[in-house]
Motif scaffolding. Structure first.
Motif, PDB file in Angstrom:
ATOM      1  N   ALA A 251     -15.052  -6.889   9.771  1.00 17.41           N
ATOM      2  CA  ALA A 251     -15.208  -8.405   9.839  1.00 17.41           C
ATOM      3  C   ALA A 251     -13.522  -7.623   8.394  1.00 17.41           C
ATOM      4  N   GLN A 252     -13.965  -6.890   7.648  1.00 20.12           N
ATOM      5  CA  GLN A 252     -12.914  -6.782   6.475  1.00 20.12           C
ATOM      6  C   GLN A 252     -12.543  -6.595   6.986  1.00 20.12           C
ATOM      7  N   LYS A 253     -12.356  -5.821   7.444  1.00 21.28           N
ATOM      8  CA  LYS A 253     -10.538  -4.296   7.834  1.00 21.28           C
ATOM      9  C   LYS A 253      -9.447  -5.698   8.354  1.00 21.28           C
ATOM     10  N   ALA A 254     -10.138  -6.602   9.478  1.00 20.95           N
ATOM     11  CA  ALA A 254      -9.631  -7.826  10.695  1.00 20.95           C
ATOM     12  C   ALA A 254      -9.353  -8.392   9.472  1.00 20.95           C
ATOM     13  N   ALA A 255     -10.238  -9.144   8.739  1.00 19.83           N
ATOM     14  CA  ALA A 255      -9.042  -9.673   7.125  1.00 19.83           C
ATOM     15  C   ALA A 255      -7.800  -9.340   7.141  1.00 19.83           C
ATOM     16  N   ARG A 256      -8.262  -7.777   6.260  1.00 16.73           N
ATOM     17  CA  ARG A 256      -7.312  -7.237   5.494  1.00 16.73           C
ATOM     18  C   ARG A 256      -5.897  -7.349   6.277  1.00 16.73           C
TER      19      ARG A 256
ATOM     20  N   HIS B 293      -0.298  -7.628   6.787  1.00 19.48           N
ATOM     21  CA  HIS B 293       0.851  -7.874   8.247  1.00 19.48           C
ATOM     22  C   HIS B 293       2.425  -7.920   7.400  1.00 19.48           C
ATOM     23  N   ALA B 294       2.824  -8.113   6.075  1.00 14.75           N
ATOM     24  CA  ALA B 294       3.829  -8.791   5.666  1.00 14.75           C
ATOM     25  C   ALA B 294       4.023  -7.743   5.193  1.00 14.75           C
TER      26      ALA B 294
ATOM     27  N   PRO C  24       8.410  -4.582  13.120  1.00 11.59           N
ATOM     28  CA  PRO C  24       8.636  -5.771  13.592  1.00 11.59           C
ATOM     29  C   PRO C  24       7.967  -6.063  14.798  1.00 11.59           C
ATOM     30  N   LEU C  25       6.487  -5.811  14.340  1.00 12.51           N
ATOM     31  CA  LEU C  25       5.513  -6.725  15.655  1.00 12.51           C
ATOM     32  C   LEU C  25       5.367  -8.255  15.033  1.00 12.51           C
ATOM     33  N   SER C  26       4.952  -8.999  16.081  1.00 12.24           N
ATOM     34  CA  SER C  26       4.111  -9.910  15.644  1.00 12.24           C
ATOM     35  C   SER C  26       2.483 -10.105  15.021  1.00 12.24           C
ATOM     36  N   VAL C  27       2.127 -10.748  13.812  1.00 21.81           N
ATOM     37  CA  VAL C  27       0.794 -10.250  13.667  1.00 21.81           C
ATOM     38  C   VAL C  27       0.096 -10.206  13.999  1.00 21.81           C
ATOM     39  N   ALA C  28      -0.040 -10.672  16.165  1.00 21.10           N
ATOM     40  CA  ALA C  28      -1.234 -10.387  16.668  1.00 21.10           C
ATOM     41  C   ALA C  28      -1.201  -9.335  17.331  1.00 21.10           C
ATOM     42  N   GLN C  29       0.189  -8.907  17.450  1.00 15.08           N
ATOM     43  CA  GLN C  29       0.386  -7.513  17.775  1.00 15.08           C
ATOM     44  C   GLN C  29       0.330  -5.777  16.757  1.00 15.08           C
TER      45      GLN C  29
ATOM     46  N   VAL D 246      -2.514   1.273   0.409  1.00 10.39           N
ATOM     47  CA  VAL D 246      -3.069   0.673  -0.932  1.00 10.39           C
ATOM     48  C   VAL D 246      -2.057  -0.541  -1.121  1.00 10.39           C
ATOM     49  N   PHE D 247      -2.794  -2.192  -1.240  1.00  4.00           N
ATOM     50  CA  PHE D 247      -2.343  -2.871  -0.847  1.00  4.00           C
ATOM     51  C   PHE D 247      -3.167  -4.039  -2.104  1.00  4.00           C
ATOM     52  N   THR D 248      -2.157  -5.082  -3.188  1.00  8.37           N
ATOM     53  CA  THR D 248      -2.540  -5.178  -3.579  1.00  8.37           C
ATOM     54  C   THR D 248      -1.663  -6.731  -2.655  1.00  8.37           C
ATOM     55  N   GLU D 249      -2.494  -7.907  -3.092  1.00  8.70           N
ATOM     56  CA  GLU D 249      -1.553  -9.700  -2.805  1.00  8.70           C
ATOM     57  C   GLU D 249      -0.585  -9.556  -3.844  1.00  8.70           C
ATOM     58  N   THR D 250       0.295 -10.514  -3.105  1.00 10.92           N
ATOM     59  CA  THR D 250       1.231 -10.900  -3.964  1.00 10.92           C
ATOM     60  C   THR D 250       0.896 -11.517  -5.216  1.00 10.92           C
ATOM     61  N   ALA D 251       0.121 -12.485  -4.791  1.00 11.09           N
ATOM     62  CA  ALA D 251      -0.502 -13.281  -6.805  1.00 11.09           C
ATOM     63  C   ALA D 251      -1.709 -12.538  -7.577  1.00 11.09           C
ATOM     64  N   LEU D 252      -1.784 -11.169  -6.914  1.00  6.69           N
ATOM     65  CA  LEU D 252      -3.043 -10.893  -8.201  1.00  6.69           C
ATOM     66  C   LEU D 252      -2.013  -9.485  -8.333  1.00  6.69           C
ATOM     67  N   ARG D 253      -0.906  -9.096  -8.420  1.00 12.39           N
ATOM     68  CA  ARG D 253      -0.266  -8.140  -8.953  1.00 12.39           C
ATOM     69  C   ARG D 253       0.022  -7.940 -10.356  1.00 12.39           C
ATOM     70  N   GLY D 254      -0.161  -6.500 -11.018  1.00 15.38           N
ATOM     71  CA  GLY D 254       0.208  -6.252 -12.906  1.00 15.38           C
ATOM     72  C   GLY D 254      -1.027  -7.120 -13.473  1.00 15.38           C
TER      73      GLY D 254
END
Length: 318
Positions: free
Chosen positions: A9-14, A19-20, A25-30, A91-99
């Motif tokens: 479930a956590q993998k799917a949430a990530r 996606h950003a 060029p895929l949609s979020v669902a794709q 490797v990913f950190t959401e924008t608001a959590l960076r730095g």
């Protein structure tokens, strides 16, 4: 803060979050479909783990994936000992959590955990799209990275190859390829190569475009394996074992024809020390600094050679 393995479930949430960074060029669902299919691939089921760096409240602060890959270290007796190396991806950190250093703490924690649990630890590798400084903090050393480009062409001339390769030929093809004669190297399995072809299958379906007619070619004792990167319009050479310059030109000429038939713009391959002298004479080939996918290596044990001495064929990329 702590390191945890992600649940399904956590993998799917990530996937919805990342996606950003990697979905176009895929949609979020794709993109979510792509990720689910790649995780369902046999190599992923065997070799892949998804790691989360979480806060005290359980919130995910950063994430990454690791893939186990076979590696080989030559001993004093000249024989190679097989070991376990790991490629880090996404490797990913959401924008608001960076730095705030979350990605660095994640990378350090993952490497320490892999060193602890790996039965035969060798190294951790990654392919950075954000340069070297971020990962140098965690002990990674970069490898100089160059690409070679050739425009797709219907009839580039030169020798014809002996035949094309299909997906069912991959295991046999890897068996005929020469291993690098260096102190330490990583070597992909047939399942790992097929994971690249699964990416090709997924993008061909989702973007509704034809697949290349072959996934490689042979000429004499020389061999190449390739795959389509549909989102970039490229045929990417995964592995290249050319015994001489004439064979290299024949294999890449066939790659140009295959790329053209599939509606792709060019052929791209990663420079390696073993093949670089053979490629400089290929007509029309252009050498350029690689934009992204910078190989970097962190040893998990003493005695490994310096990172720049380790070959990195494109098949190792994740």
């Amino acid at each position: 803060m702590s390191l945890v393995l992600a649940s399904d479930a956590q993998k799917a949430a990530r996937d919805a979050v990342t996606h950003a960074a990697w979905g176009s060029p895929l949609s979020v669902a794709q993109y979510q479909e792509r990720e689910a299919r790649l995780r369902a691939h046999p190599w992923s089921r065997e070799a892949m783990s998804t790691w989360l760096w979480v806060g005290g409240d359980g919130a995910v602060l950063a994430s990454c994936e690791t893939f186990r890959t076979d590696s080989f270290l030559r001993g004093e007796d000249g024989r190679y000992a097989q070991g376990d190396s790991y490629a880090i991806a996404s490797v990913f950190t959401e924008t608001a959590l960076r730095g705030r250093g979350y990605a660095t703490r994640l990378m350090d924690a993952v490497a320490l955990e892999l060193e602890r649990v790996a039965p035969r630890p060798h190294a951790v590798v990654l392919f950075s799209d954000v340069g070297a400084p971020l990962y140098r903090r965690s002990g990674y050393v970069e490898v100089p990275a160059w690409d070679w480009h050739l425009d797709a062409s219907p009839e580039p001339g030169g020798r014809a190859v002996d035949g094309g390769l299909q997906e069912t030929d991959v295991a046999r093809t890897l068996g005929r390829m020469r291993r690098p004669g260096v102190p330490f190297h990583l070597w992909p399995s047939a399942s790992q190569v097929d994971w690249h072809l699964e990416r090709e299958r997924i993008y061909a379906e989702l973007l509704e475009r034809p697949r290349p007619q072959t996934c490689g070619a042979v000429v004499g004792a020389s061999t190449a394996l390739w795959t389509m990167m549909a989102r970039y319009g490229e045929l990417v050479v995964l592995m290249l074992d050319a015994r001489d310059a004439s064979d290299a030109q024949a294999l890449l000429g066939e790659a140009r024809r295959v790329a053209h038939r599939a509606g792709l713009k060019r052929v791209v391959w990663w420079e390696e020390a073993a093949t670089a002298p053979l490629l400089a004479g290929v007509p029309g080939a252009v050498r350029a600094p690689r934009d992204g996918s910078l190989p970097m290596l962190r040893p998990l044990r003493p005695g490994l050679p310096p990172a720049p001495e380790v070959p990195f064929p494109r098949a190792l990329w994740v």
